[in-house]
Write an enzyme that holds these catalytic residues in place. Sequence first.
Site, PDB file in Angstrom:
ATOM      1  N   ASP A  15      -9.718  -4.951  44.764  1.00 11.66           N
ATOM      2  CA  ASP A  15     -10.652  -4.639  45.682  1.00 11.66           C
ATOM      3  C   ASP A  15     -10.002  -4.921  47.230  1.00 11.66           C
ATOM      4  O   ASP A  15      -9.144  -5.752  47.471  1.00 11.66           O
ATOM      5  CB  ASP A  15     -11.685  -6.249  45.344  1.00 11.66           C
ATOM      6  CG  ASP A  15     -12.634  -6.275  46.456  1.00 11.66           C
ATOM      7  OD1 ASP A  15     -13.645  -5.745  46.349  1.00 11.66           O
ATOM      8  OD2 ASP A  15     -12.150  -7.011  47.429  1.00 11.66           O
ATOM      9  N   ASP A 111     -14.388   0.878  46.886  1.00 15.46           N
ATOM     10  CA  ASP A 111     -13.634  -0.065  47.302  1.00 15.46           C
ATOM     11  C   ASP A 111     -12.860  -0.891  46.101  1.00 15.46           C
ATOM     12  O   ASP A 111     -12.208  -1.980  46.579  1.00 15.46           O
ATOM     13  CB  ASP A 111     -14.193  -1.153  48.423  1.00 15.46           C
ATOM     14  CG  ASP A 111     -15.322  -1.807  47.918  1.00 15.46           C
ATOM     15  OD1 ASP A 111     -15.811  -1.532  46.867  1.00 15.46           O
ATOM     16  OD2 ASP A 111     -15.742  -2.898  48.551  1.00 15.46           O
ATOM     17  N   GLU A 112     -13.233  -0.536  45.056  1.00 16.79           N
ATOM     18  CA  GLU A 112     -12.585  -1.219  43.903  1.00 16.79           C
ATOM     19  C   GLU A 112     -12.271  -0.362  42.691  1.00 16.79           C
ATOM     20  O   GLU A 112     -12.906   0.593  42.421  1.00 16.79           O
ATOM     21  CB  GLU A 112     -13.771  -2.140  43.084  1.00 16.79           C
ATOM     22  CG  GLU A 112     -14.179  -3.276  43.825  1.00 16.79           C
ATOM     23  CD  GLU A 112     -15.228  -3.905  43.202  1.00 16.79           C
ATOM     24  OE1 GLU A 112     -14.903  -5.284  42.901  1.00 16.79           O
ATOM     25  OE2 GLU A 112     -16.289  -3.761  42.998  1.00 16.79           O
TER      26      GLU A 112
END
Length: 415
Positions: A15, A111-112
């Site tokens: 993350d 974003d992960e």
Amino acid sequence: MMTKSGNKRIVFLIDMQSFYASIEKAANPQLRDQPIVVAGDPERRSGVVLAACPIAKTYGVVTAEALWQAQQKCRHLVVVRPRMETYIRISMQITQIFESFTDKVEPYSIDEQFLDVTGSVHLFGDVYQMAAQIRQRVWLETGINCRVGIGENKVLAKMACDNFAKKQEAGVFWLKKEELAETLWKLPIEKLFGVGSRMKRHFHRMGVYEIGQLAGMSPAVLTRRWGVNGEVLWRTAHGMDDSPVSLNTYDTQKGIGHHMTLPRDYHTAAQIKVVLLELCEEVCRRARSKELMGSVVSVGCRGADLDAANGFGRQLKLEEQTNDATTLFEAVCCLFDRHWQGTPVRSVGVNLEQLVPDNVLQLNLFTDNQRRRSLAHAMDDIRSKYGQDAILRAASLLGAGQAKERARKIGGHYK
């Protein structure tokens, strides 16, 4: 979960910390020691915080709150408008970094990302050394700090990252199934992956406040109450997940949808239907671009308090598959007129599901479907060449219309 050789899988969930805000700080070193948020357009709506840097969070600023609330908490807050093209480009750059460590990389969000490192971890030392090398590469090449959750499957890796790695100075945590009683089960029930605010309230009414209490329940009780989802939550509490880290997770599309948060409350059916028509146009345009059509339509409307139990979400089975906006809009209006209770609406969404290839055209004695299809493709061509707002429905020029404004954005935010 074991591999064919009998070894446990090793899965990372990585993350990016305050992704949008971190990118802006990396691009503007003068902002590095200042509290910043990336927020939507405050002139058109109160503005919503999309990302807050760690410094801003120390003032109590949180993601998804109204910008004015964040500014009250931190008077010297720096507000940066989102640059979605840049964020997407850097997300793809980070994916390429991950692919230099393993060929099994699955994006989970912008974003992960999940990484299955079972077959490559030995090339980089042990699990912790590999995680440290990945974090260093991302920092050196993008200026972004990332956290690594580790587990033998995706759900354990996700909960390891969300609940533990983000709180560790090293930014890495390994959540082991045999240690759940000492780690995960002690956490509040809302920390379980898949439990939102509504499900939290359901569990509290049942007297379930910690994940360990859920883990100790009979799965049959949960299944009777919530069906398959009840069993999934029980399995999640026990760290059970058989799903692979797959490069092809999103190749087979189950539905096409479009959701919009409005700049203000819409109070009349006429206003709301303008936006619903625009959503139908966008959903059908995307369906045609993928050469798909669907036979199930769903509509959702919510008020300004997105956590409150207001609004509705309903679906309808169509008589035949379609990717025609007019046909879809007629079904959407049918659902809206039947279920809207006259309350103010701030969030609306339209989905088209049960998708099939659109290479078969249903003939109709009363509707010229071929003419409609030709017209829709002609409009698609114009928009592709001259921009999404090159040709609009007349309704979109009314005060309630959002299509012209959204044509300037990516993912609902300015480019």
